[in-house]
Scaffold this active site. Sequence first.
Site, PDB file in Angstrom:
ATOM      1  N   GLY A   1      53.262  33.724  41.797  1.00 26.02           N
ATOM      2  CA  GLY A   1      52.254  32.891  42.457  1.00 26.02           C
ATOM      3  C   GLY A   1      52.281  31.455  41.977  1.00 26.02           C
TER       4      GLY A   1
ATOM      5  CG  ASP B   1      42.895  40.785  42.905  1.00 25.61           C
ATOM      6  OD1 ASP B   1      42.690  41.127  41.725  1.00 25.61           O
ATOM      7  OD2 ASP B   1      42.836  41.576  43.865  1.00 25.61           O
ATOM      8  CB  SER B   2      45.930  37.148  38.336  1.00 22.30           C
ATOM      9  OG  SER B   2      44.846  36.675  37.564  1.00 22.30           O
ATOM     10  CB  THR B   3      47.360  40.919  35.141  1.00 22.98           C
ATOM     11  OG1 THR B   3      48.361  39.920  35.363  1.00 22.98           O
ATOM     12  CG2 THR B   3      47.782  42.166  35.869  1.00 22.98           C
TER      13      THR B   3
ATOM     14  CD  GLU C   1      51.657  42.156  42.657  1.00 19.44           C
ATOM     15  OE1 GLU C   1      50.421  42.211  42.689  1.00 19.44           O
ATOM     16  OE2 GLU C   1      52.310  42.115  41.589  1.00 19.44           O
TER      17      GLU C   1
ATOM     18  CG  ASP D   1      44.429  46.594  43.605  1.00 22.40           C
ATOM     19  OD1 ASP D   1      43.582  46.486  44.502  1.00 22.40           O
ATOM     20  OD2 ASP D   1      44.525  45.768  42.668  1.00 22.40           O
TER      21      ASP D   1
ATOM     22  CD  GLN E   1      52.793  44.269  35.977  1.00 20.94           C
ATOM     23  OE1 GLN E   1      51.970  43.628  35.340  1.00 20.94           O
ATOM     24  NE2 GLN E   1      52.969  44.099  37.278  1.00 20.94           N
TER      25      GLN E   1
HETATM   26  N1  SAM Z   1      41.585  43.984  39.628  1.00 20.44           N
HETATM   27  C1  SAM Z   1      42.511  43.654  38.660  1.00 20.44           C
HETATM   28  C2  SAM Z   1      41.990  43.247  37.342  1.00 20.44           C
HETATM   29  O1  SAM Z   1      41.592  42.106  37.119  1.00 20.44           O
HETATM   30  O2  SAM Z   1      41.959  44.107  36.465  1.00 20.44           O
HETATM   31  C3  SAM Z   1      43.684  42.860  39.114  1.00 20.44           C
HETATM   32  C4  SAM Z   1      44.451  43.759  39.985  1.00 20.44           C
HETATM   33  S1  SAM Z   1      45.958  43.392  40.659  1.00 20.44           S
HETATM   34  C5  SAM Z   1      46.729  44.926  40.318  1.00 20.44           C
HETATM   35  C6  SAM Z   1      46.755  42.208  39.642  1.00 20.44           C
HETATM   36  C7  SAM Z   1      48.179  41.935  40.102  1.00 20.44           C
HETATM   37  O3  SAM Z   1      48.556  40.620  39.737  1.00 20.44           O
HETATM   38  C8  SAM Z   1      49.233  42.862  39.494  1.00 20.44           C
HETATM   39  O4  SAM Z   1      49.723  43.715  40.487  1.00 20.44           O
HETATM   40  C9  SAM Z   1      50.311  41.919  38.966  1.00 20.44           C
HETATM   41  O5  SAM Z   1      51.631  42.373  39.203  1.00 20.44           O
HETATM   42  C10 SAM Z   1      49.987  40.639  39.713  1.00 20.44           C
HETATM   43  N2  SAM Z   1      50.455  39.415  39.045  1.00 20.44           N
HETATM   44  C11 SAM Z   1      50.441  39.137  37.722  1.00 20.44           C
HETATM   45  N3  SAM Z   1      50.985  37.934  37.506  1.00 20.44           N
HETATM   46  C12 SAM Z   1      51.358  37.430  38.711  1.00 20.44           C
HETATM   47  C13 SAM Z   1      51.972  36.225  39.126  1.00 20.44           C
HETATM   48  N4  SAM Z   1      52.345  35.279  38.240  1.00 20.44           N
HETATM   49  N5  SAM Z   1      52.188  36.033  40.453  1.00 20.44           N
HETATM   50  C14 SAM Z   1      51.819  36.981  41.374  1.00 20.44           C
HETATM   51  N6  SAM Z   1      51.243  38.144  41.015  1.00 20.44           N
HETATM   52  C15 SAM Z   1      51.004  38.373  39.712  1.00 20.44           C
END
Ligand code: SAM
Length: 285
Positions: A140, A157-159, A108, A86, A31
């Site tokens: 994950g 706590d994902s995107t 992550e 984060d 990303q």
């Molecule tokens: N607070 C945030 C929101 O909902 O806007 C989420 C924050 S956190 C930065 C989300 C993290 O999930 C990102 O760093 C991303 O790289 C990670 N992520 C996305 N898909 C993932 C996956 N399949 N496995 C592990 N981590 C993942």
Amino acid sequence: MDLWFSEYHTKSVKYSIKVDKQLFSKKSDFQRIDIFYSKDLGNILTLDGYLMVTEKDEFVYHEMITHVALAVNPDIKNILVIGAGDGGTIRELTKYSIDSVENIDMVEIDEEVVKACLEYLPQTSHRLIDSRVKMFYEDGLKFVRKKKNEYDLIIIDSTDPFGPGEGLFTKEFYGNCYNALKENGILINQHESPFYDNDAKAVAKINKRLRHVFPVCLVYQAHIPSYPSGHWLFGFASKNLHPLNDLNAEIWNNLNIKTKYYNTDLHWGCFALPNYVKELLTDDE
Ligand code: SAM
């Protein structure tokens, strides 16, 4: 010259923040990562142009994604956190003493997010160095497939449900999380916003999938000003513990965990949902 970050919440509604400085920008394998500074919101992390964290309101999200479960089950010792690059979720979990929270596996997918946050978002990332945190840079979705009866708590706590985070909203993934949890296990996930039509559809879908797997499945809410509409939901799913009937308010209050948003009165209130949200949660996919 004015420089603005804008996130479209619908095709005709956008949220804009005046950027005082761009601190970081990088395209990782997964990303685009940007970090901006805004006078009113502090440092801001965006991924692929979607706002993840602002220093001003991240406490709401991170306290609500962690303490609700720990106030229900004070015996949570082994935790799996998925996403959370984060570090804000880890900061909240490491407020518990080593006698209660013994181990946190953090999975992550994108190491570059962690590196950027360690440098530019110390407010959320500064506890990632805690010795209880074991870091896995993996997807994950794949990580949980290997786990059986191991965790007391899983926090997702994902995107959002597209891009690298898409798999973390599937029935297969929730089924694997169920298997990875112990008998008193709890799963908490970020459950999107119920307000705009497309987001509301995602909420209904996520909830239906969770209900399919977990016998106890409730939703709670928080006000997060920088997220779409400001109205945000979290899911509480478990094998048997109920977030209100099993709340251990006295035990949690005696821990004297310092919080800015969460408290055990609010715990009761946050599960009381508006009618339009209740309707969404009974909708079929
Ligand atoms: N607070 C945030 C929101 O909902 O806007 C989420 C924050 S956190 C930065 C989300 C993290 O999930 C990102 O760093 C991303 O790289 C990670 N992520 C996305 N898909 C993932 C996956 N399949 N496995 C592990 N981590 C993942």
